[in-house]
Design a protein around this motif. Structure first.
Motif, PDB file in Angstrom:
ATOM      1  N   GLY A 142      -3.650  -4.108  -0.555  1.00 41.76           N
ATOM      2  CA  GLY A 142      -3.093  -4.029   0.790  1.00 41.76           C
ATOM      3  C   GLY A 142      -4.015  -4.598   1.838  1.00 41.76           C
ATOM      4  N   GLY A 143      -4.681  -5.718   1.513  1.00 44.36           N
ATOM      5  CA  GLY A 143      -5.442  -6.466   2.510  1.00 44.36           C
ATOM      6  C   GLY A 143      -4.547  -7.491   3.172  1.00 44.36           C
ATOM      7  N   TYR A 144      -5.148  -8.397   3.926  1.00 41.28           N
ATOM      8  CA  TYR A 144      -4.322  -9.348   4.676  1.00 41.28           C
ATOM      9  C   TYR A 144      -3.549 -10.298   3.767  1.00 41.28           C
ATOM     10  N   VAL A 145      -4.169 -10.790   2.702  1.00 44.27           N
ATOM     11  CA  VAL A 145      -3.449 -11.711   1.822  1.00 44.27           C
ATOM     12  C   VAL A 145      -2.271 -11.016   1.158  1.00 44.27           C
ATOM     13  N   GLY A 146      -2.493  -9.793   0.671  1.00 39.80           N
ATOM     14  CA  GLY A 146      -1.407  -9.044   0.055  1.00 39.80           C
ATOM     15  C   GLY A 146      -0.281  -8.761   1.023  1.00 39.80           C
ATOM     16  N   ARG A 193      -5.806   3.977   2.465  1.00 40.38           N
ATOM     17  CA  ARG A 193      -4.898   3.290   3.395  1.00 40.38           C
ATOM     18  C   ARG A 193      -5.042   1.790   3.233  1.00 40.38           C
ATOM     19  N   ILE A 194      -4.036   1.058   3.706  1.00 45.28           N
ATOM     20  CA  ILE A 194      -4.104  -0.398   3.715  1.00 45.28           C
ATOM     21  C   ILE A 194      -5.175  -0.864   4.694  1.00 45.28           C
ATOM     22  N   LEU A 195      -5.673  -2.074   4.478  1.00 41.95           N
ATOM     23  CA  LEU A 195      -6.666  -2.711   5.357  1.00 41.95           C
ATOM     24  C   LEU A 195      -7.927  -1.872   5.525  1.00 41.95           C
ATOM     25  N   ALA A 196      -8.228  -1.043   4.538  1.00 41.58           N
ATOM     26  CA  ALA A 196      -9.343  -0.109   4.674  1.00 41.58           C
ATOM     27  C   ALA A 196     -10.680  -0.813   4.856  1.00 41.58           C
ATOM     28  N   ARG A 197     -10.847  -1.971   4.238  1.00 39.11           N
ATOM     29  CA  ARG A 197     -12.136  -2.672   4.289  1.00 39.11           C
ATOM     30  C   ARG A 197     -12.293  -3.517   5.545  1.00 39.11           C
ATOM     31  N   VAL A 198     -11.183  -3.879   6.186  1.00 37.72           N
ATOM     32  CA  VAL A 198     -11.267  -4.911   7.222  1.00 37.72           C
ATOM     33  C   VAL A 198     -10.758  -4.496   8.593  1.00 37.72           C
ATOM     34  N   PHE A 241      -0.349   0.203  12.615  1.00 35.62           N
ATOM     35  CA  PHE A 241       0.550  -0.780  13.217  1.00 35.62           C
ATOM     36  C   PHE A 241       1.231  -1.598  12.122  1.00 35.62           C
ATOM     37  N   PHE A 242       0.460  -2.084  11.161  1.00 36.73           N
ATOM     38  CA  PHE A 242       1.037  -2.927  10.112  1.00 36.73           C
ATOM     39  C   PHE A 242       1.798  -2.117   9.066  1.00 36.73           C
ATOM     40  N   ARG A 243       1.402  -0.889   8.852  1.00 38.44           N
ATOM     41  CA  ARG A 243       2.186  -0.027   7.964  1.00 38.44           C
ATOM     42  C   ARG A 243       3.597   0.141   8.503  1.00 38.44           C
ATOM     43  N   ASP A 244       3.687   0.452   9.789  1.00 42.14           N
ATOM     44  CA  ASP A 244       5.005   0.622  10.411  1.00 42.14           C
ATOM     45  C   ASP A 244       5.805  -0.677  10.375  1.00 42.14           C
ATOM     46  N   ALA A 285       9.328  -1.082   8.347  1.00 40.30           N
ATOM     47  CA  ALA A 285      10.524  -1.440   9.103  1.00 40.30           C
ATOM     48  C   ALA A 285      11.264  -2.607   8.467  1.00 40.30           C
ATOM     49  N   HIS A 286      10.556  -3.399   7.649  1.00 45.49           N
ATOM     50  CA  HIS A 286      11.175  -4.525   6.951  1.00 45.49           C
ATOM     51  C   HIS A 286      11.516  -4.180   5.503  1.00 45.49           C
ATOM     52  N   GLY A 287      11.477  -2.905   5.175  1.00 48.31           N
ATOM     53  CA  GLY A 287      11.928  -2.470   3.859  1.00 48.31           C
ATOM     54  C   GLY A 287      10.898  -2.515   2.758  1.00 48.31           C
ATOM     55  N   VAL A 288       9.654  -2.779   3.089  1.00 53.58           N
ATOM     56  CA  VAL A 288       8.595  -2.817   2.079  1.00 53.58           C
ATOM     57  C   VAL A 288       8.166  -1.390   1.736  1.00 53.58           C
ATOM     58  N   THR A 289       8.001  -1.106   0.451  1.00 52.88           N
ATOM     59  CA  THR A 289       7.461   0.170   0.001  1.00 52.88           C
ATOM     60  C   THR A 289       5.946   0.053  -0.085  1.00 52.88           C
ATOM     61  N   LEU A 290       5.238   0.830   0.725  1.00 56.95           N
ATOM     62  CA  LEU A 290       3.780   0.823   0.721  1.00 56.95           C
ATOM     63  C   LEU A 290       3.291   2.106   0.062  1.00 56.95           C
ATOM     64  N   LEU A 291       2.530   1.973  -1.007  1.00 58.40           N
ATOM     65  CA  LEU A 291       1.967   3.127  -1.692  1.00 58.40           C
ATOM     66  C   LEU A 291       0.452   3.083  -1.528  1.00 58.40           C
TER      67      LEU A 291
END
Length: 393
Positions: free
Chosen positions: A147-151, A173-178, A186-189, A193-199
């Motif tokens: 869950g970094g920027y490329v992912g 959490r996503i983007l934890a390193r950066v 902000f990016f999780r939401d 909102a676009h239907g992506v499942t974030l685990l």
């Protein structure tokens, strides 16, 4: 007059070779790239190119005629297998190429998942993206590991194209390193909102399938069926060639402030190199740095003796959001959020402004960048209460 060999034909290598000629280098310049194509842009690979909005012709950094016109011998598909420092030659297959000065701009390599299954991809090279492009069809199920920027950029493209997208992030959490928790939220939401499942906090245990991947299995035993997998688990500096030559390494190829390695005839620039900045040693992974560092090293190869001072900035495009980042947020202990058209996150280490993440807020980005580069810091309270970002200048 000296003959210069540049190993690595990415953004840094192309910039360094071109700058040498601009600055008046008169000897032979040879640019060696191990990919079978001319130097090209990497950032659009996971965005516009994957979306089909940019053709391969627009990825190319320079027209084919540029290299010949500037007396630069570009050799593609030319993998350097060894450096002989004593003889001052590089080996390219059966060929031996002499040099007076050698520049290593070998960039980075993608970290890949340890599997022999088909349908598992990384996002680093044109070949990587071409191999997976046909799988981006509506209804296909993709698992993105990381869950970094490329992912997240790959997830945004997949969601826009109608795929069923699951992102796995092993960290809490996503983007934890950066990025900060605020930027991550902000990016999780945005993705949800676009239907992506974030685990989040979801470590990958392994992949299952008969020849082709069929499912991702988490450490807790959860099985996620999928049609293909993308690894967005970071990159590592490409140092194998330098290590084989006995050059000093330190989170990349170690160079001094001028770009020299531990061998005074060999230089390095871009993603592959770590350099001193203040009391620290940095290695940056970005297009602006690759260009700036390469051009500074080119000048120093010709005798400029000017220390390189990085001015870090980065960007990411996801859906209709352009994130622009100025500075480095390492060591921050406070984040102030501003909403002014877009949304921006201002990082402070004590009373010192160290970085700004600006989402669809170019004014905040430009103000933050100017302040950071000038070494000026408004107070956190001033950032929070300013009516307009420009008032902080």
């Amino acid at each position: 007059m000296m003959d210069i060999v540049v190993v690595g034909a990415g953004q840094a290598g192309a910039a360094l070779a071109a700058k040498l000629r601009t600055l008046g280098a008169t000897g032979r310049i040879t640019l060696l790239g191990d990919e079978p194509v001319a130097p090209y842009q990497r950032p659009p690979l996971s965005k516009a190119y994957l979306l089909g909005e940019m053709g391969v012709d627009r990825l190319t950094l320079r027209a084919d005629s540029f290299w010949a016109a500037h007396g630069i011998e570009l050799r593609t598909g030319a993998r350097v297998t060894a450096i002989d420092r004593a003889a001052k030659v590089v080996r390219v297959g059966e060929d031996v190429l002499p040099y007076d000065a050698l520049a290593l701009t070998t960039g980075s390599v993608a970290r890949r998942l340890p599997t022999d299954l088909g349908g598992v991809f990384a996002v680093r090279t044109l070949a990587d993206v071409d191999a997976m492009k046909d799988r981006f069809v509506p209804g296909a199920r993709v698992v993105i590991v990381g869950g970094g920027y490329v992912g997240l950029e790959a997830a945004a493209v997949a969601a826009k194209l109608g795929l069923e997208v699951t992102v796995l992030e092993a960290a809490p959490r996503i983007l934890a390193r950066v990025a900060s928790a605020e930027t991550a939220a902000f990016f999780r939401d945005l993705h949800r909102a676009h239907g992506v499942t974030l685990l989040e906090g979801a470590a990958l245990s392994g992949l299952e399938g008969e020849g082709q991947v069929e499912a991702a299995v988490l450490a807790d035993g959860t099985r996620i069926p999928c049609d293909f997998v993308i690894a967005g688990i970071g990159i590592a500096p490409a140092t194998a060639l330098a290590e084989g030559a006995g050059l000093a390494l330190d989170n990349g190829i170690a160079v001094d402030a001028f770009g020299r390695t531990s061998d005074p005839a060999i230089w390095a620039a871009g993603d592959c190199a770590s350099f001193p900045q203040g009391a620290a040693r940095l290695r940056l992974e970005s297009v602006p740095h690759a260009i700036d560092h390469a051009e500074a090293v080119a000048a120093n190869m010709l005798g400029a003796e000017q220390p390189y001072v990085a001015k870090p900035w980065f960007w990411s495009d996801q859906y209709d959001v352009k994130l622009q980042i100025a500075g480095l947020n390492a060591g921050h202990d406070r984040v102030v959020t501003r909403v002014e058209g877009g949304t921006s996150f201002w990082y402070f280490a004590g009373d010192r402004l160290v970085a700004v993440d600006a989402a669809n807020d170019p004014r905040a980005y430009m103000v933050g960048k100017r302040l950071i580069e000038a070494g000026r810091s408004p107070t956190p309270e001033a950032v929070a209460t300013a009516v307009q970002a420009k008032d902080l200048l």
